[in-house]
Design a protein around this motif. Structure first.
Motif, mmCIF file in Angstrom:
data_model
loop_
_atom_site.group_PDB
_atom_site.id
_atom_site.type_symbol
_atom_site.label_atom_id
_atom_site.label_comp_id
_atom_site.label_asym_id
_atom_site.label_seq_id
_atom_site.Cartn_x
_atom_site.Cartn_y
_atom_site.Cartn_z
ATOM 1 N N ASP A 74 4.596 -48.660 14.323
ATOM 2 C CA ASP A 74 3.074 -47.975 14.400
ATOM 3 C C ASP A 74 3.251 -46.892 13.629
ATOM 4 O O ASP A 74 2.871 -47.191 12.893
ATOM 5 C CB ASP A 74 3.864 -47.773 15.976
ATOM 6 N N ARG B 198 3.276 -48.054 10.476
ATOM 7 C CA ARG B 198 2.879 -48.820 9.294
ATOM 8 C C ARG B 198 1.069 -47.127 9.040
ATOM 9 O O ARG B 198 0.142 -47.163 8.062
ATOM 10 C CB ARG B 198 2.015 -49.510 9.644
ATOM 11 N N LEU C 162 7.463 -53.357 10.632
ATOM 12 C CA LEU C 162 7.266 -51.819 10.370
ATOM 13 C C LEU C 162 6.280 -51.006 11.986
ATOM 14 O O LEU C 162 6.477 -49.785 11.694
ATOM 15 C CB LEU C 162 6.425 -51.022 8.883
ATOM 16 N N GLU D 261 0.912 -51.042 -0.079
ATOM 17 C CA GLU D 261 -0.386 -51.696 1.351
ATOM 18 C C GLU D 261 0.497 -53.095 1.610
ATOM 19 O O GLU D 261 -0.227 -54.011 3.142
ATOM 20 C CB GLU D 261 -1.625 -52.397 -0.125
ATOM 21 N N ARG E 87 11.381 -50.234 3.645
ATOM 22 C CA ARG E 87 10.440 -50.663 3.371
ATOM 23 C C ARG E 87 9.742 -49.545 4.193
ATOM 24 O O ARG E 87 8.633 -48.877 3.094
ATOM 25 C CB ARG E 87 10.443 -51.389 5.310
ATOM 26 N N PHE E 88 10.245 -48.815 5.182
ATOM 27 C CA PHE E 88 9.350 -47.660 5.171
ATOM 28 C C PHE E 88 8.919 -46.697 3.459
ATOM 29 O O PHE E 88 8.290 -45.560 3.272
ATOM 30 C CB PHE E 88 10.022 -46.893 6.111
ATOM 31 N N ALA F 29 3.980 -52.854 2.711
ATOM 32 C CA ALA F 29 4.213 -52.649 3.195
ATOM 33 C C ALA F 29 3.116 -52.322 4.902
ATOM 34 O O ALA F 29 4.006 -52.722 5.867
ATOM 35 C CB ALA F 29 5.149 -51.470 3.302
ATOM 36 N N ALA F 30 1.974 -51.927 3.788
ATOM 37 C CA ALA F 30 0.513 -51.603 5.401
ATOM 38 C C ALA F 30 0.918 -53.062 6.544
ATOM 39 O O ALA F 30 0.672 -52.497 6.997
ATOM 40 C CB ALA F 30 -0.390 -50.523 4.972
ATOM 41 N N ARG F 31 0.640 -53.990 5.842
ATOM 42 C CA ARG F 31 0.739 -55.276 6.763
ATOM 43 C C ARG F 31 2.375 -55.566 6.957
ATOM 44 O O ARG F 31 2.206 -56.599 7.970
ATOM 45 C CB ARG F 31 -0.576 -56.249 5.925
ATOM 46 N N ASP F 32 3.197 -54.730 7.008
ATOM 47 C CA ASP F 32 4.901 -55.606 7.459
ATOM 48 C C ASP F 32 4.624 -55.079 8.461
ATOM 49 O O ASP F 32 4.628 -54.287 9.377
ATOM 50 C CB ASP F 32 5.490 -55.009 6.547
ATOM 51 N N LEU G 266 6.488 -47.846 2.190
ATOM 52 C CA LEU G 266 5.107 -47.367 3.053
ATOM 53 C C LEU G 266 4.710 -45.813 1.631
ATOM 54 O O LEU G 266 3.309 -46.053 2.189
ATOM 55 C CB LEU G 266 5.188 -47.644 4.003
ATOM 56 N N GLN H 179 0.895 -44.493 6.676
ATOM 57 C CA GLN H 179 0.625 -44.978 5.064
ATOM 58 C C GLN H 179 0.098 -44.092 4.435
ATOM 59 O O GLN H 179 -0.060 -44.260 3.023
ATOM 60 C CB GLN H 179 0.630 -46.834 5.294
#
Ligand code: ZN
Length: 147
Positions: free
Chosen positions: A113, A115, A111, A103, A94-95, A105-108, A98, A118
């Motif tokens: 902090d 996030r 993840l 985008e 996932r990272f 992943a940025a809302r996941d 990111l 990104q």
């Protein structure tokens, strides 16, 4: 409510972890340890895991270098505690999305902090800094597999 400026949030969260690193230090009896270095920036992150079976019971890191590499390490350790090694591998995947700018992943929320990192996709030289703790994690999990 005023919208949160992503740049300000990035600064605030990164600096908080950099100045007050979580899970910093050494474990008395780590199950696996691994380190990664980034010669371009002089960053180093060393990670120690204490595993009970497949579960990460404790985690510590030590390191030096830029705020992004050290903050990323601190944020990662917060997420690793209590996870299985399989969940840790999923986090690595996932990272990777990111820091490529995803985008989604940025809302996941998984993840945490991390996030805020990104934004580093816009600065290719800093992507390696953000990834450094994950390189150490990958080496640690591989070392675990070999034992
Ligand atoms: Zn760096």
């Amino acid at each position: 409510m005023t919208p949160i400026d992503p740049q300000a949030l990035f600064q605030q969260v990164v600096l908080d972890h950099y100045r007050k690193p979580r899970n910093h230090g050494e474990l008395a009896r780590p199950t696996v340890s691994a380190a990664a270095t980034n010669p371009f920036c002089g960053d180093r992150v060393a990670l120690q895991l204490h595993l009970e079976g497949d579960r990460i019971e404790e985690v510590r890191f030590q390191g030096r270098g830029c705020s992004i590499s050290q903050a990323s390490a601190s944020m990662l350790t917060v997420l690793l505690k209590g996870r299985t090694t399989g969940e840790a591998r999923r986090l690595m995947e996932r990272f990777a999305l990111l820091v490529e700018g995803s985008e989604e992943a940025a809302r996941d929320v998984e993840l945490g902090d991390l996030r805020v990192l990104q934004g580093v996709h816009r600065f290719p030289a800093r992507v390696r800094c953000a990834r450094l703790p994950f390189e150490a994690l990958e080496s640690a999990l591989e070392a675990r597999h070999e034992t």
